[in-house]
Design a protein around this motif. Structure first.
Motif, PDB file in Angstrom:
ATOM      1  N   GLY A  50       0.792  -1.223   0.000  1.00  0.00           N
ATOM      2  CA  GLY A  50       0.000   0.000   0.000  1.00  0.00           C
ATOM      3  C   GLY A  50       0.820   1.266   0.000  1.00  0.00           C
ATOM      4  N   GLY A  51       2.088   1.168  -0.380  1.00  0.00           N
ATOM      5  CA  GLY A  51       2.956   2.339  -0.430  1.00  0.00           C
ATOM      6  C   GLY A  51       2.906   3.039  -1.767  1.00  0.00           C
ATOM      7  N   GLN A  52       3.953   3.810  -2.047  1.00  0.00           N
ATOM      8  CA  GLN A  52       3.948   4.674  -3.233  1.00  0.00           C
ATOM      9  C   GLN A  52       3.806   3.901  -4.533  1.00  0.00           C
ATOM     10  OE1 GLN A  52       7.716   6.310  -2.010  1.00  0.00           O
ATOM     11  NE2 GLN A  52       8.821   5.374  -3.729  1.00  0.00           N
ATOM     12  N   SER A  53       4.399   2.722  -4.628  1.00  0.00           N
ATOM     13  CA  SER A  53       4.321   1.945  -5.871  1.00  0.00           C
ATOM     14  C   SER A  53       2.911   1.433  -6.113  1.00  0.00           C
ATOM     15  CB  SER A  53       5.312   0.787  -5.832  1.00  0.00           C
ATOM     16  OG  SER A  53       6.624   1.257  -5.660  1.00  0.00           O
ATOM     17  N   ALA A  54       2.271   0.965  -5.052  1.00  0.00           N
ATOM     18  CA  ALA A  54       0.894   0.489  -5.178  1.00  0.00           C
ATOM     19  C   ALA A  54      -0.046   1.633  -5.542  1.00  0.00           C
ATOM     20  CB  ALA A  54       0.453  -0.163  -3.874  1.00  0.00           C
ATOM     21  N   LEU A  55       0.180   2.805  -4.940  1.00  0.00           N
ATOM     22  CA  LEU A  55      -0.676   3.960  -5.244  1.00  0.00           C
ATOM     23  C   LEU A  55      -0.507   4.406  -6.691  1.00  0.00           C
ATOM     24  CD1 LEU A  55      -0.325   6.136  -2.010  1.00  0.00           C
ATOM     25  CD2 LEU A  55      -1.987   4.333  -2.529  1.00  0.00           C
ATOM     26  N   ALA A  56       0.731   4.366  -7.187  1.00  0.00           N
ATOM     27  CA  ALA A  56       0.956   4.728  -8.592  1.00  0.00           C
ATOM     28  C   ALA A  56       0.223   3.763  -9.516  1.00  0.00           C
ATOM     29  CB  ALA A  56       2.449   4.740  -8.897  1.00  0.00           C
ATOM     30  N   CYS A  57       0.253   2.482  -9.183  1.00  0.00           N
ATOM     31  CA  CYS A  57      -0.508   1.508  -9.978  1.00  0.00           C
ATOM     32  C   CYS A  57      -1.998   1.809  -9.897  1.00  0.00           C
ATOM     33  CB  CYS A  57      -0.231   0.094  -9.484  1.00  0.00           C
ATOM     34  SG  CYS A  57       1.443  -0.511  -9.834  1.00  0.00           S
ATOM     35  N   GLY A  58      -2.471   2.120  -8.691  1.00  0.00           N
ATOM     36  CA  GLY A  58      -3.879   2.449  -8.519  1.00  0.00           C
ATOM     37  C   GLY A  58      -4.315   3.617  -9.385  1.00  0.00           C
ATOM     38  N   SER A  88       6.851   2.935 -14.606  1.00  0.00           N
ATOM     39  CA  SER A  88       6.701   1.490 -14.429  1.00  0.00           C
ATOM     40  C   SER A  88       5.249   1.110 -14.185  1.00  0.00           C
ATOM     41  CB  SER A  88       7.557   1.013 -13.248  1.00  0.00           C
ATOM     42  OG  SER A  88       8.926   1.202 -13.497  1.00  0.00           O
ATOM     43  N   ALA A  89       4.566   1.913 -13.373  1.00  0.00           N
ATOM     44  CA  ALA A  89       3.166   1.621 -13.060  1.00  0.00           C
ATOM     45  C   ALA A  89       2.294   1.704 -14.307  1.00  0.00           C
ATOM     46  CB  ALA A  89       2.668   2.591 -11.994  1.00  0.00           C
ATOM     47  N   ARG A  90       2.504   2.728 -15.121  1.00  0.00           N
ATOM     48  CA  ARG A  90       1.702   2.895 -16.344  1.00  0.00           C
ATOM     49  C   ARG A  90       1.872   1.695 -17.269  1.00  0.00           C
ATOM     50  NH1 ARG A  90       4.169   6.865 -18.224  1.00  0.00           N
ATOM     51  NH2 ARG A  90       2.860   8.606 -17.533  1.00  0.00           N
ATOM     52  N   GLN A  91       3.116   1.307 -17.516  1.00  0.00           N
ATOM     53  CA  GLN A  91       3.375   0.193 -18.423  1.00  0.00           C
ATOM     54  C   GLN A  91       2.845  -1.119 -17.857  1.00  0.00           C
ATOM     55  OE1 GLN A  91       4.411   0.224 -21.489  1.00  0.00           O
ATOM     56  NE2 GLN A  91       4.389  -2.020 -21.687  1.00  0.00           N
ATOM     57  N   THR A  92       2.996  -1.291 -16.560  1.00  0.00           N
ATOM     58  CA  THR A  92       2.520  -2.518 -15.923  1.00  0.00           C
ATOM     59  C   THR A  92       1.015  -2.656 -16.057  1.00  0.00           C
ATOM     60  OG1 THR A  92       4.347  -2.565 -14.345  1.00  0.00           O
ATOM     61  CG2 THR A  92       2.340  -3.743 -13.719  1.00  0.00           C
ATOM     62  N   VAL A  93       0.294  -1.589 -15.763  1.00  0.00           N
ATOM     63  CA  VAL A  93      -1.169  -1.645 -15.849  1.00  0.00           C
ATOM     64  C   VAL A  93      -1.618  -1.932 -17.273  1.00  0.00           C
ATOM     65  CG1 VAL A  93      -3.273  -0.261 -15.638  1.00  0.00           C
ATOM     66  CG2 VAL A  93      -1.570  -0.246 -13.803  1.00  0.00           C
ATOM     67  N   LYS A  94      -0.948  -1.359 -18.257  1.00  0.00           N
ATOM     68  CA  LYS A  94      -1.279  -1.652 -19.653  1.00  0.00           C
ATOM     69  C   LYS A  94      -1.095  -3.144 -19.936  1.00  0.00           C
ATOM     70  CE  LYS A  94      -0.047  -0.451 -24.430  1.00  0.00           C
ATOM     71  NZ  LYS A  94       0.065  -1.875 -24.837  1.00  0.00           N
ATOM     72  N   GLU A  95       0.003  -3.710 -19.461  1.00  0.00           N
ATOM     73  CA  GLU A  95       0.267  -5.130 -19.688  1.00  0.00           C
ATOM     74  C   GLU A  95      -0.750  -6.002 -18.962  1.00  0.00           C
ATOM     75  OE1 GLU A  95       4.309  -5.956 -18.666  1.00  0.00           O
ATOM     76  OE2 GLU A  95       5.120  -4.500 -20.105  1.00  0.00           O
ATOM     77  N   VAL A  96      -1.142  -5.600 -17.755  1.00  0.00           N
ATOM     78  CA  VAL A  96      -2.135  -6.362 -16.994  1.00  0.00           C
ATOM     79  C   VAL A  96      -3.475  -6.377 -17.740  1.00  0.00           C
ATOM     80  CG1 VAL A  96      -3.530  -6.382 -14.892  1.00  0.00           C
ATOM     81  CG2 VAL A  96      -1.064  -6.008 -14.743  1.00  0.00           C
ATOM     82  N   VAL A  97      -3.899  -5.217 -18.228  1.00  0.00           N
ATOM     83  CA  VAL A  97      -5.163  -5.142 -18.972  1.00  0.00           C
ATOM     84  C   VAL A  97      -5.121  -6.047 -20.197  1.00  0.00           C
ATOM     85  CG1 VAL A  97      -6.633  -3.621 -20.348  1.00  0.00           C
ATOM     86  CG2 VAL A  97      -5.751  -2.835 -18.154  1.00  0.00           C
ATOM     87  N   ASP A  98      -4.033  -5.995 -20.946  1.00  0.00           N
ATOM     88  CA  ASP A  98      -3.889  -6.845 -22.142  1.00  0.00           C
ATOM     89  C   ASP A  98      -3.918  -8.314 -21.764  1.00  0.00           C
ATOM     90  OD1 ASP A  98      -3.718  -4.565 -23.675  1.00  0.00           O
ATOM     91  OD2 ASP A  98      -1.537  -4.620 -23.870  1.00  0.00           O
ATOM     92  N   TYR A  99      -3.257  -8.646 -20.665  1.00  0.00           N
ATOM     93  CA  TYR A  99      -3.190 -10.065 -20.232  1.00  0.00           C
ATOM     94  C   TYR A  99      -4.581 -10.577 -19.872  1.00  0.00           C
ATOM     95  CZ  TYR A  99      -2.332 -14.048 -17.153  1.00  0.00           C
ATOM     96  OH  TYR A  99      -2.363 -15.279 -16.543  1.00  0.00           O
ATOM     97  N   ILE A 100      -5.328  -9.789 -19.106  1.00  0.00           N
ATOM     98  CA  ILE A 100      -6.658 -10.247 -18.667  1.00  0.00           C
ATOM     99  C   ILE A 100      -7.614 -10.361 -19.859  1.00  0.00           C
ATOM    100  CG2 ILE A 100      -8.684  -9.574 -17.303  1.00  0.00           C
ATOM    101  CD1 ILE A 100      -6.772  -8.604 -15.157  1.00  0.00           C
TER     102      ILE A 100
END
Length: 354
Positions: A12-20, A338-350
């Motif tokens: 729940g720190g800065q990395s999680a919030l950026a992903c959120g 990193s968060a932006r790219q990760t979320v894009k990859e997660v959406v594509d994966y799902i």
């Protein structure tokens, strides 16, 4: 807490919030699981005088600027206030006081196991637990025989425990220099470092270092040479407290430890200093033990990734652990990419597995 969601973010720190921030408009059903009872990530556990290295305007998460700080650099309390305000602003779905102990996978579905005995099923996982839960102390001969106080920087809040003592500070990084500066005001200190500490010019702060690191990153991507001779990115930042300590001539290392005795440190040159306490400023590993049933985790907690995506387990990403999970991903200003790219990859994966 829900029993099944499309995505779980652990931490729940800065990395999680950026992903959120980037997850808000994806339409994904997701949860952020934070083992802390309050907002602010690990910052409420850090030492009282800790500050950022960069001015507020260069220390923001995506979408919401950090307010100007009272001092030159944001204090611990100002960073906590900002992270809590960020969380409130975007109203992330966070479950607090939930410690994830294990992640398993059955038939392509992840199962999140918690210390409280709960289980949540999910299609994808972003691990964003940082380093705070995995303090590192090196193997030093005689450490178990030393009879005085030993403390890792994770436990340090202020210098009160060391008042009037003879204190060995171990570690040549920024933490070692800053805590040496603080403790040396109330105690007799000696500094142990693996190599001689090197200091950046007085006018170089985190903003300058981020710009240099960015230039290096871009050059490496293009296969071009990068001249890093001017500043070494790993050198100590001259914060106000470190500058003050320099004026008192306490920033002098005695080198490497040969052995620790019951009440003393013996140096490689054979000299011996009586000490009452040791403050280990020796850093952290990566808090990824909860992934050990899924993937190979090395002794420092690192797993095999391509940027943030786990190479060996489809549907698993790791955000914010440092350079191996994306350029500058352990910083407030750097984790957004990193968060932006990760979320894009997660959406594509799902979408792909539906």
């Amino acid at each position: 807490m829900k029993k099944e969601v499309e995505l779980i973010v652990i931490g729940g720190g800065q990395s999680a919030l950026a992903c959120g921030y980037f997850l808000r408009r994806t339409g994904l059903d997701y949860l952020i699981l934070d083992d802390k009872e309050t907002c602010g990530g690990s910052w409420p556990q850090t030492w009282e005088s800790l500050t950022l290295f960069s001015p507020a305007k260069f220390s923001s998460l995506p979408g919401f600027m950090m307010p100007a700080s009272v001092g030159e650099y944001p204090s611990r309390e100002e960073v906590i206030s900002y992270l809590c305000a960020y969380e409130r602003r975007y109203d992330f779905p966070i479950e607090r006081g939930v410690r994830v102990t294990q992640v398993t996978r059955e038939d392509g579905v992840f199962i999140i196991h918690t210390e409280e005995g709960q289980q949540v099923k999910t299609k994808a996982v972003i691990s964003a637990t940082g380093t705070w839960q995995n303090p590192f102390i090196p193997e030093v001969s005689g450490r178990e025989r030393f009879q005085g106080l030993q403390m890792h920087s994770k436990e340090y809040q202020n210098s009160k425990a060391f008042e009037g003592k003879r204190v060995l500070i171990v570690g040549e990084g920024n933490t070692g220099a800053q805590l040496l500066a603080e403790v040396s005001k109330v105690a007799q200190t000696v500094w142990a470092t693996h190599k001689q500490p090197e200091f950046l010019p007085d006018d170089v702060d985190g903003r300058v270092l981020f710009d240099l690191a960015t230039a290096k990153y871009e050059a490496e991507k293009l296969g071009k040479p990068f001249d890093s001779s001017r500043y070494h990115l790993g050198n100590i930042v001259m914060t106000p407290s470190v500058k003050e300590a320099r004026g008192r001539a306490v920033l002098s290392s005695k080198g490497r430890i040969s052995v620790l005795e019951e009440t003393a440190v013996v140096w490689e040159n054979g000299e011996r200093d009586e000490i009452d306490a040791i403050l280990w400023c020796t850093g952290f590993g990566f808090a990824t033990g909860h992934l050990s049933d899924l993937v190979s985790v090395d002794v420092r907690g690192r797993i095999s990734t391509e940027e943030t995506r786990c190479k060996d387990v489809p549907g698993l990403w790791t955000v914010g652990y440092g350079g191996w999970t994306g350029f500058a991903s352990a910083t407030l200003i750097g984790v957004g990419r990193s968060a932006r790219q990760t979320v894009k990859e997660v959406v594509d994966y799902i979408k792909e597995i539906k």
